[in-house]
Design an enzyme around this catalytic site. Sequence first.
Site, PDB file in Angstrom:
ATOM      1  N   LEU A 677       0.843  -1.189   0.000  1.00  0.00           N
ATOM      2  CA  LEU A 677       0.000   0.000   0.000  1.00  0.00           C
ATOM      3  C   LEU A 677       0.882   1.244   0.000  1.00  0.00           C
ATOM      4  CD1 LEU A 677      -2.944   1.114   0.271  1.00  0.00           C
ATOM      5  CD2 LEU A 677      -2.490   1.251   2.739  1.00  0.00           C
ATOM      6  N   HIS A 678       0.637   2.159  -0.968  1.00  0.00           N
ATOM      7  CA  HIS A 678       1.423   3.382  -1.031  1.00  0.00           C
ATOM      8  C   HIS A 678       0.555   4.558  -1.482  1.00  0.00           C
ATOM      9  CE1 HIS A 678       1.882   1.240  -4.895  1.00  0.00           C
ATOM     10  NE2 HIS A 678       1.925   2.444  -5.465  1.00  0.00           N
ATOM     11  N   LEU A 679       0.824   5.685  -0.860  1.00  0.00           N
ATOM     12  CA  LEU A 679       0.092   6.933  -1.114  1.00  0.00           C
ATOM     13  C   LEU A 679       0.940   7.813  -2.033  1.00  0.00           C
ATOM     14  CD1 LEU A 679      -2.201   9.033  -0.269  1.00  0.00           C
ATOM     15  CD2 LEU A 679      -0.559   9.798   1.474  1.00  0.00           C
TER      16      LEU A 679
END
Length: 780
Positions: A677-679
Amino acid sequence: MEEDCEEPWKGVSAEEERGKCVVLILIGAPGSGKTTFCNHVMGPSSRPWARICQDTIANGKSGTKSQCLKSAVEALKDGKSVFIDRCNLDREQRAEFVKLGGPQVDVHAVVLDLPARLCISRSVKRTGHEGNLQGGKAAAVVNRMLQKKELPKLNEGFSRITFCQNESDVQGAINTYSALGPLDSLSSGCFGQKDSNPKVQLGIMKFLKKVEPPDNMVSHENSSKEYVSKEESLEKDKRYMGLEKIISSVDNADNDLPEGSLVGGVALNDVHTLAFPSISTSDFQFNHEKASDIIVEKVDEFLNKVENVGLVLVDLAVGSHMLSLVRAKAAQKNIDSKKFSMVVGNITRLHTEQGLRCSVIANATNWRLKPGGGGINAAIFSAAGQALEIATKEKATSLRPGSSVLVPLPPTSPLYKREGVTHVIHVLGPNMNPQRPNCLGNDYVKGCSVLRETYTSLFDNFASMVRNQIAQKGSSQNCGPVYSELPENLVHGNPIDPFPNTDQKIKREGRHDSDRNKKYKGLPVEQTTKDSECQHSGNSGVSESIENTRSMSGFSDVAEVKVQKKNDGDGANKAWGSWAQALHRMALHPEQHKESVLEMSDDVVVLNDLYPKAKRHLLVLSRMDGLDRLADVRREHIQLLRKMNSVGLKWAEKFLCDDASLIFRMGYHSVPSMRQLHLHVISQDFNSHHLKNKKHWNSFNTVFFRDSVDVIEEIDKYGKATLNDESLLGTELRCHRCRSAHPNIPRLKSHISNCKVPFPATLLQNGNLVVAPARAVKEA
């Protein structure tokens, strides 16, 4: 003898009385019968002959070309005609001997253009050869030399050329020259040439490939194609075969070829070969001299960085000016002919017609990536069938000059099944033709720059495909990290360090940074997605998409793919190939990648996207193992999401202190192509040369991109976020401010650089944009 002279006049000079001497240049591969030809002519001939053989020129030992020339001159001075008993397969090798011609010396050529199979058989079985070219090693040499064959032409300086394509032709030529008396001469011209297309004959290469020859390849006696029968085909699953088996199928000989030896200039083990045309020199009318300079420059640059690959420049035209230019310039640069060769022929039939196994071919296409239009583009699309058109649409819908897109061919494609072509690289070069779109006029400064970018993109795409397939092989054999298993012989110097300081080093090895001057650390990693240039922004530069991996499941060297099933309520399964693990490894072990990490805490890691799609583009990675994508996030992760949002906001505000004109947006891709998960924290100028296509743009400017604040609100309220389909990535290009539509990325970029329309109210009202305080009032 085809034509005899009348009896000499009385009172003629001594030179005329003895007639003209002949320099007869024999042209043929080892085993074609050059020495036998000389012996059969010299025995009964009344004309004095001298045989000049480089294998014996130095007191019975192998000598030099200069020694041959010296001996030939001395023989001519003595009034003898001369046989030049060398292979003389290309124009350069013949040139100095042709210069021996003059008013009293005619230069002839006899071309022993016999089937490669026959030459191999003879070479392997013979003993006591003057040059010791016999046994197992002979087959590989014959095949390699035949690939460089360049048939002679009268304009080289020959007065007569005789082509012999079977034993009957050879005997006819022997009879002609045996009957040539001291005062006789022969008529000028070309004789016996049945096919003006100088195709490279099929040697032994086909027998050594992993792919079984097509069913329709049958043997024809005295045929220049020399296909093998079904009974002589190899089993598909064999990696290589000893020469004893090959020769037994050819001629019942008994010799071995060591593993890794060269056949046709290409190593047998793990070699991938790219066949490509000269780009922009046909319909786009690019200057041939300039284009050939660039080809040689980029080929030399590529081959100095990458080993165990082969390049083949292909031209359909007999007597191609481009091939001649490139061949001469490549020789001047001492480019290894075992790695770079030139062939006249149809690029879609290199295997079945010429025995060349090129797993990748390049297509000089149009900007729309559409079939038709004539030339090589039409030929490749036609040969590959509808499968290529469908596969291309999945990768890209347009191409800009100077770029390329790698498209894997489905096993159902006729080109895959017949020729063994696994990938097509569509490439678009600069246009100098005023009758075609986007003409550069006579601006060769820009034209040469774009053509260099074109070849860089082409070769980088090829290299990254090779690297990816090697990595996949390693993955299928070992569950460990595939990049640590790459063989040392793929790179110069030290073995590849698997993620030495950062997993994102993989991203630095991407294809499209044409301005870089660094040497490859190996082969760039495959980055194929819909456009093959990179995945959704922050995921760009790593490797092939999982959809592509699935489509290639028929390949023998496809990586073993780890499949993880998520209980996300949607019943969706997500497969992560080993190539997609880079961010995951970095998140779990950031201490190993301190050079690239901007910030590290117990919960998150911050780093720059190495293929940024804007002036400022960061990734905020979750460090929670098992939280791979937005679909995995549930209500219990709400504090982590808020933490990621807070960290992203902090960095956006930091950048705003340096440049108050920037505007930021933070969010997640609905369907990421990399695990963890990466923003994304990305400025809204989108001023980056890495933003190249519709997929890049739409991944940030449609509802495929989920704003961080909206995701937090949805997770808090409903327990999961709404995910939007990847089909949005193919929608039309629209300005993110005024929503006007644009036909391509260059036009869109030109527009957004000047568009001053306020952002949509939904972004402003929900706080999805991060702006400097003074600017916030203005935007509102």
